[in-house]
Design a protein around this motif. Sequence first.
Motif, PDB file in Angstrom:
ATOM      1  N   HIS A 252       0.857  -1.195   0.000  1.00 37.91           N
ATOM      2  CA  HIS A 252       0.000   0.000   0.000  1.00 37.91           C
ATOM      3  C   HIS A 252       0.885   1.234   0.000  1.00 37.91           C
ATOM      4  O   HIS A 252       1.925   1.248   0.646  1.00 37.91           O
ATOM      5  CB  HIS A 252      -0.863   0.010   1.258  1.00 37.91           C
ATOM      6  CG  HIS A 252      -1.906  -1.065   1.279  1.00 37.91           C
ATOM      7  ND1 HIS A 252      -2.990  -1.042   2.124  1.00 37.91           N
ATOM      8  CD2 HIS A 252      -2.042  -2.195   0.542  1.00 37.91           C
ATOM      9  CE1 HIS A 252      -3.732  -2.122   1.914  1.00 37.91           C
ATOM     10  NE2 HIS A 252      -3.177  -2.836   0.965  1.00 37.91           N
ATOM     11  N   ARG A 253       0.445   2.251  -0.729  1.00 35.64           N
ATOM     12  CA  ARG A 253       1.235   3.468  -0.832  1.00 35.64           C
ATOM     13  C   ARG A 253       0.446   4.669  -0.298  1.00 35.64           C
ATOM     14  O   ARG A 253      -0.778   4.678  -0.396  1.00 35.64           O
ATOM     15  CB  ARG A 253       1.597   3.719  -2.293  1.00 35.64           C
ATOM     16  CG  ARG A 253       2.484   2.637  -2.892  1.00 35.64           C
ATOM     17  CD  ARG A 253       2.734   2.876  -4.365  1.00 35.64           C
ATOM     18  NE  ARG A 253       1.563   2.540  -5.173  1.00 35.64           N
ATOM     19  CZ  ARG A 253       1.156   3.202  -6.235  1.00 35.64           C
ATOM     20  NH1 ARG A 253       1.824   4.271  -6.635  1.00 35.64           N
ATOM     21  NH2 ARG A 253       0.087   2.829  -6.897  1.00 35.64           N
ATOM     22  N   LYS A 269       7.033   5.212  -2.207  1.00 37.12           N
ATOM     23  CA  LYS A 269       7.409   3.989  -1.502  1.00 37.12           C
ATOM     24  C   LYS A 269       6.177   3.428  -0.797  1.00 37.12           C
ATOM     25  O   LYS A 269       5.188   4.135  -0.592  1.00 37.12           O
ATOM     26  CB  LYS A 269       8.452   4.328  -0.429  1.00 37.12           C
ATOM     27  CG  LYS A 269       9.785   4.732  -0.945  1.00 37.12           C
ATOM     28  CD  LYS A 269      10.758   4.990   0.191  1.00 37.12           C
ATOM     29  CE  LYS A 269      10.346   6.210   1.012  1.00 37.12           C
ATOM     30  NZ  LYS A 269      11.325   6.505   2.075  1.00 37.12           N
ATOM     31  N   PRO A 270       6.255   2.162  -0.346  1.00 32.97           N
ATOM     32  CA  PRO A 270       5.166   1.647   0.477  1.00 32.97           C
ATOM     33  C   PRO A 270       5.019   2.457   1.768  1.00 32.97           C
ATOM     34  O   PRO A 270       5.966   3.134   2.185  1.00 32.97           O
ATOM     35  CB  PRO A 270       5.623   0.216   0.810  1.00 32.97           C
ATOM     36  CG  PRO A 270       6.618  -0.138  -0.239  1.00 32.97           C
ATOM     37  CD  PRO A 270       7.279   1.154  -0.633  1.00 32.97           C
TER      38      PRO A 270
ATOM     39  N   THR B 256      -5.228  -3.787  -2.912  1.00 35.37           N
ATOM     40  CA  THR B 256      -4.187  -3.936  -3.933  1.00 35.37           C
ATOM     41  C   THR B 256      -4.232  -5.332  -4.558  1.00 35.37           C
ATOM     42  O   THR B 256      -3.283  -5.731  -5.228  1.00 35.37           O
ATOM     43  CB  THR B 256      -2.785  -3.727  -3.324  1.00 35.37           C
ATOM     44  OG1 THR B 256      -2.573  -4.732  -2.328  1.00 35.37           O
ATOM     45  CG2 THR B 256      -2.650  -2.346  -2.695  1.00 35.37           C
TER      46      THR B 256
ATOM     47  N   ALA C 260      13.076  -0.025  -6.183  1.00 39.12           N
ATOM     48  CA  ALA C 260      12.498   0.535  -4.960  1.00 39.12           C
ATOM     49  C   ALA C 260      13.640   0.903  -4.038  1.00 39.12           C
ATOM     50  O   ALA C 260      14.433   0.042  -3.642  1.00 39.12           O
ATOM     51  CB  ALA C 260      11.594  -0.488  -4.285  1.00 39.12           C
ATOM     52  N   THR C 261      13.740   2.171  -3.729  1.00 28.94           N
ATOM     53  CA  THR C 261      14.810   2.622  -2.829  1.00 28.94           C
ATOM     54  C   THR C 261      14.215   3.598  -1.822  1.00 28.94           C
ATOM     55  O   THR C 261      12.999   3.816  -1.800  1.00 28.94           O
ATOM     56  CB  THR C 261      15.925   3.331  -3.613  1.00 28.94           C
ATOM     57  OG1 THR C 261      15.394   4.568  -4.123  1.00 28.94           O
ATOM     58  CG2 THR C 261      16.432   2.491  -4.774  1.00 28.94           C
ATOM     59  N   GLY C 262      15.080   4.172  -1.037  1.00 29.07           N
ATOM     60  CA  GLY C 262      14.615   5.162  -0.080  1.00 29.07           C
ATOM     61  C   GLY C 262      13.973   6.372  -0.736  1.00 29.07           C
ATOM     62  O   GLY C 262      13.248   7.130  -0.092  1.00 29.07           O
ATOM     63  N   ASP C 263      14.216   6.568  -2.026  1.00 26.40           N
ATOM     64  CA  ASP C 263      13.675   7.725  -2.736  1.00 26.40           C
ATOM     65  C   ASP C 263      12.317   7.471  -3.378  1.00 26.40           C
ATOM     66  O   ASP C 263      11.692   8.403  -3.885  1.00 26.40           O
ATOM     67  CB  ASP C 263      14.645   8.167  -3.846  1.00 26.40           C
ATOM     68  CG  ASP C 263      15.952   8.676  -3.270  1.00 26.40           C
ATOM     69  OD1 ASP C 263      15.921   9.259  -2.174  1.00 26.40           O
ATOM     70  OD2 ASP C 263      16.988   8.480  -3.917  1.00 26.40           O
ATOM     71  N   GLY C 264      11.875   6.248  -3.438  1.00 27.25           N
ATOM     72  CA  GLY C 264      10.612   5.935  -4.101  1.00 27.25           C
ATOM     73  C   GLY C 264      10.764   4.695  -4.954  1.00 27.25           C
ATOM     74  O   GLY C 264      11.764   3.990  -4.876  1.00 27.25           O
ATOM     75  N   VAL C 265       9.747   4.462  -5.750  1.00 26.98           N
ATOM     76  CA  VAL C 265       9.733   3.282  -6.619  1.00 26.98           C
ATOM     77  C   VAL C 265       9.710   3.785  -8.052  1.00 26.98           C
ATOM     78  O   VAL C 265       8.785   4.492  -8.447  1.00 26.98           O
ATOM     79  CB  VAL C 265       8.488   2.418  -6.340  1.00 26.98           C
ATOM     80  CG1 VAL C 265       8.448   1.214  -7.263  1.00 26.98           C
ATOM     81  CG2 VAL C 265       8.469   1.973  -4.879  1.00 26.98           C
TER      82      VAL C 265
END
Lengths: 330, 330, 330, 330
Positions: A252-253, A269-270, B256, C260-265
């Motif tokens: 889920h985002r 990110k999630p 989802t 997927a990282t700390g910055d987003g997907v």
Amino acid sequence: MLEFCQFGAGRIGAIHADNIALHSGATLRYVVDVNEAAARAMADKYGAQVVSTETALADRAVGAAIIASSTDTHADLIEAAARAGKAIFCEKPIDLSLTRVESCLEVAKEAGVPLALAFNRRFDPSFATLQRRLAEGEVGEVEMVCITSRDPAPPPIDYIKVSGGLFRDMMIHDLDMARWLLGEEPVEVAATASCLVDPAIAEAGDVDTALVTLRTASGRLCQISNSRRAAYGYDQRIEVLGSKGMLRAENHRPTTVEAATGDGVSRDKPLYFFLERYAAAYKAELDAFIDAVSSSTEPSPGGYDGHAALRLADAALQSFKEKRTVTLVW
Amino acid sequence: MLEFCQFGAGRIGAIHADNIALHSGATLRYVVDVNEAAARAMADKYGAQVVSTETALADRAVGAAIIASSTDTHADLIEAAARAGKAIFCEKPIDLSLTRVESCLEVAKEAGVPLALAFNRRFDPSFATLQRRLAEGEVGEVEMVCITSRDPAPPPIDYIKVSGGLFRDMMIHDLDMARWLLGEEPVEVAATASCLVDPAIAEAGDVDTALVTLRTASGRLCQISNSRRAAYGYDQRIEVLGSKGMLRAENHRPTTVEAATGDGVSRDKPLYFFLERYAAAYKAELDAFIDAVSSSTEPSPGGYDGHAALRLADAALQSFKEKRTVTLVW
Amino acid sequence: MLEFCQFGAGRIGAIHADNIALHSGATLRYVVDVNEAAARAMADKYGAQVVSTETALADRAVGAAIIASSTDTHADLIEAAARAGKAIFCEKPIDLSLTRVESCLEVAKEAGVPLALAFNRRFDPSFATLQRRLAEGEVGEVEMVCITSRDPAPPPIDYIKVSGGLFRDMMIHDLDMARWLLGEEPVEVAATASCLVDPAIAEAGDVDTALVTLRTASGRLCQISNSRRAAYGYDQRIEVLGSKGMLRAENHRPTTVEAATGDGVSRDKPLYFFLERYAAAYKAELDAFIDAVSSSTEPSPGGYDGHAALRLADAALQSFKEKRTVTLVW
Amino acid sequence: MLEFCQFGAGRIGAIHADNIALHSGATLRYVVDVNEAAARAMADKYGAQVVSTETALADRAVGAAIIASSTDTHADLIEAAARAGKAIFCEKPIDLSLTRVESCLEVAKEAGVPLALAFNRRFDPSFATLQRRLAEGEVGEVEMVCITSRDPAPPPIDYIKVSGGLFRDMMIHDLDMARWLLGEEPVEVAATASCLVDPAIAEAGDVDTALVTLRTASGRLCQISNSRRAAYGYDQRIEVLGSKGMLRAENHRPTTVEAATGDGVSRDKPLYFFLERYAAAYKAELDAFIDAVSSSTEPSPGGYDGHAALRLADAALQSFKEKRTVTLVW
């Protein structure tokens, strides 16, 4: 109106207190916590009282107890609440010792009180929908369950040391999901694991990265992937392969915003961790408990489910240590 | 503690009452509704009282009024509440007549009370995040705003007849979004429309499918797509093309869960309608209003935004009728 | 075996030459280009000969001509090829002048030769599938067509100057898609546009950002969004709202990799431009032409479609200039 | 110009023949197949000749051999081609017996010829991009590799019987991917498996559903999920968890069309099977082989990789049978 006494005024306790307040058929009467300031703040917010365990359990107007205190107090509180005739809603785990769990179940059974175990993920809207559609046969017979479960960051080492280890503390949620989705008890457990995230975890005698495979008597398979660290946040996904297709539930985002630039197309990110991801699940699990108690039906998942998941966790740990498949008889 | 009197105990009113209850700095004191049973039920739930408009507004302890009654009562209630010195939170529209809106704004201004207009979509987590990131320059200068806004099904014909028509009733939300995202006032409006969903809508003198294009003085463009029917549910999407990229916000879905079968790969439809999609927005907009009133800052969006959106709606209707671009001076 | 002479050995010509080579029923016999080196390279690669226009058209073994030379040569080559009895596959546009287009169509008709116009997007796997499913009634009656079409970057100013302008050069593809998907001729055209990307485009008398709305006699609506610049690559999307649902086709991406990282997907940007995005379409359109000629059926889209799209482009330009809806009679 | 003799004119052979034709530096000279009609058709299409193995290998103009015949002929052909000094491109497996594979490698080494093994998935654009970005450190150190690999439907039982079993026939591709992505050799292998798809597969002594976990010396983990049946098509996904994030590659779909109706939002199933999914990979792997031979560099993956993957497959089978973790020394 179901009146609650609540043990534990921490983060999870606060969520339960909110959800009691939102329920038209429940009210919070007592808060018990060794941290008096926390207990006081919670009690004030909802017009409850701060009392001792004894006082809370002695009040016959109280119908139910929420046990959200530290893990080492769960078993004693379960037994005390059961003997006082309260319906019990307990955070996992009941205890880290299987025999202690068994004695708690015995006490609750003798007292004739319902004992719900807070495997909150069963109430997540996505997972609950997946399980319902699976049970309805949408993708035929279950063949393989794949559970990905990774925390954004490891807990403090002090917590790791008393946690019972990754299999009993973290993977136990996934082992419960596995039992729920497989529809059969796993009879074979095989595990492998490593310490890749933080050497201090290995020094504490634990692992932080693990894979477990399960096999049921009819041959259904399950794989569980755990890590104490996912740089992109709380990774909670499930997929189930059936004879007629696959069901899966993704993360889920926070928002649906997508940015397309010269660097690529990026989304959120999630949701960060369990408080965010499982907010709806926490509400639904407490609503289900209140409904069960109010209608005198058995809450689910219950103490037995906690016991079964702990058996699987112990078997996984044994498999990891002995480098062999461990067999279970149910 | 900000005390509220609320006009209207219907669906939207119930949401606002819940959100007042969830806010630690607000409480609901009075409920006013011509439907006494509804008013009574709401008042009982939150420990409020059912009173007349006069009584509610006469109580100096009441600091704010929520106007969630039928559209034709909004203007009178705004004026009465303003004269009573209450901060006002009003559902859209203020009125269907621009001159009447202007008189309301004048009264509120003279009374020195804040007047917030409930353009709830500005508070949707996805749209609010998109707007913030746009304002922060993430995709450069705004060049084109594309708004898709389709209802799952048309309202009853009786509602259509008193609604002011699609442009004033439905598209007004999108025109507000357009102003907010374009960052400049539209100076040209062109519209085309049809009745494709239900001939009864045409008989009532309205349309059910419409496209509007806007152009600002610096040349920024916007397109809005409306339909009174989307078989797949409430379709609420926004995308903004900027000089350095694009931001878009897609629909929200209940879960989802994804099913892959021999027929394809399917996911949930969007959340059904505004109550589901904008649940978080309703909470956030009321929280923002309470915060603004509590800190004596101007709530936004306010009455002026309602007036501006109505001007655009009137211009769109005129453009549609006259088959030409209508020019606006601000 | 269908033998081809090809006019134009540039980028698009090279693609057509490849696709002739891949087709088991076609072969490239002649290449004609003012750039002799390019013509020579192409001819050598496929065992063809470099000749003059006259020689190529005089050879009775040649059954078909591909016209992929510069725009200003198209009309003359169509007429010459038609008079020589060749089946014609022509890159768009036939000409920028409607009357010149009409004379070409007349010549081809008199000569009894098929004239295919290379609106390649109709052959894109995603768009072709969308159109087929639409035609099969999967989402009911068409109500609204939304076309997003943005180039990654503007062409050189020198090209802009001879292009006929955004409506005739770029949007003409989208106007063809609109006709194809609407299933009815648009009878009303309204346009708005700006120069936001590069002031040099305005100096050249053109626009770089445009919105057009179309309306058919039965009330179906269409919106087209064009920009000469999208920082994230070639943006080619279509969605169609029908009475029973919506079909949409999103952009194509080079890979399915997601990070997927700390910055987003993040995922890949869309394929960069038409050569990448429409590679499969170029092959399919030529295969369709070869099949049509080989089976003596009429190729589609044909010269008429080029004429119709140009009429819409001219109407859009007029609407933009006159700030009014332009009406067309078919 | 690299001249090829090709052994095998079946489905995979046809793909390689096409890709030789598309390559400007290669040509097909000989086709060898026990099925003369198939050999003839392929030879005619590309201007090649049908000859015997001996004739093909005796021609010193031939620089390279493609071995795409039935599995039981691979080892003999490798040895013959090696002794004839040809560069070798061989479909997997080299052989089902490890010792036979070792002898082939020995012969190729003695002959000094390059031996490429067609692990085509390494050349899939998505997987190749994932591996490159992983190697560049985009998500830090590799911690866990998760490979999902499911066929749309099981092969004929007659094939199953000679296939070497799921681990050697099907999972070997995934074991190669695991080695490639882990960046270290697995030293522990644990497997579980079932026959859930078709009892005839169990009767043939094989399984159709399997899970394998791998662990490297430094503790990196890998899980592989195989099934001989996925109702939704060929399921080929990879994800890699690293210390700084996750990379994953999802399935490829024929189009980007999405349908939103009252039943949900649906997209295409994955591409049906390996011919569709790995079309680009087949071209890229042959191009890489031609480039390697032309530049006298070692092709990769090579015979050693085939040997290593087979060792892992054998270990998985042993682990499954003995219900214990099998240890490997490299």
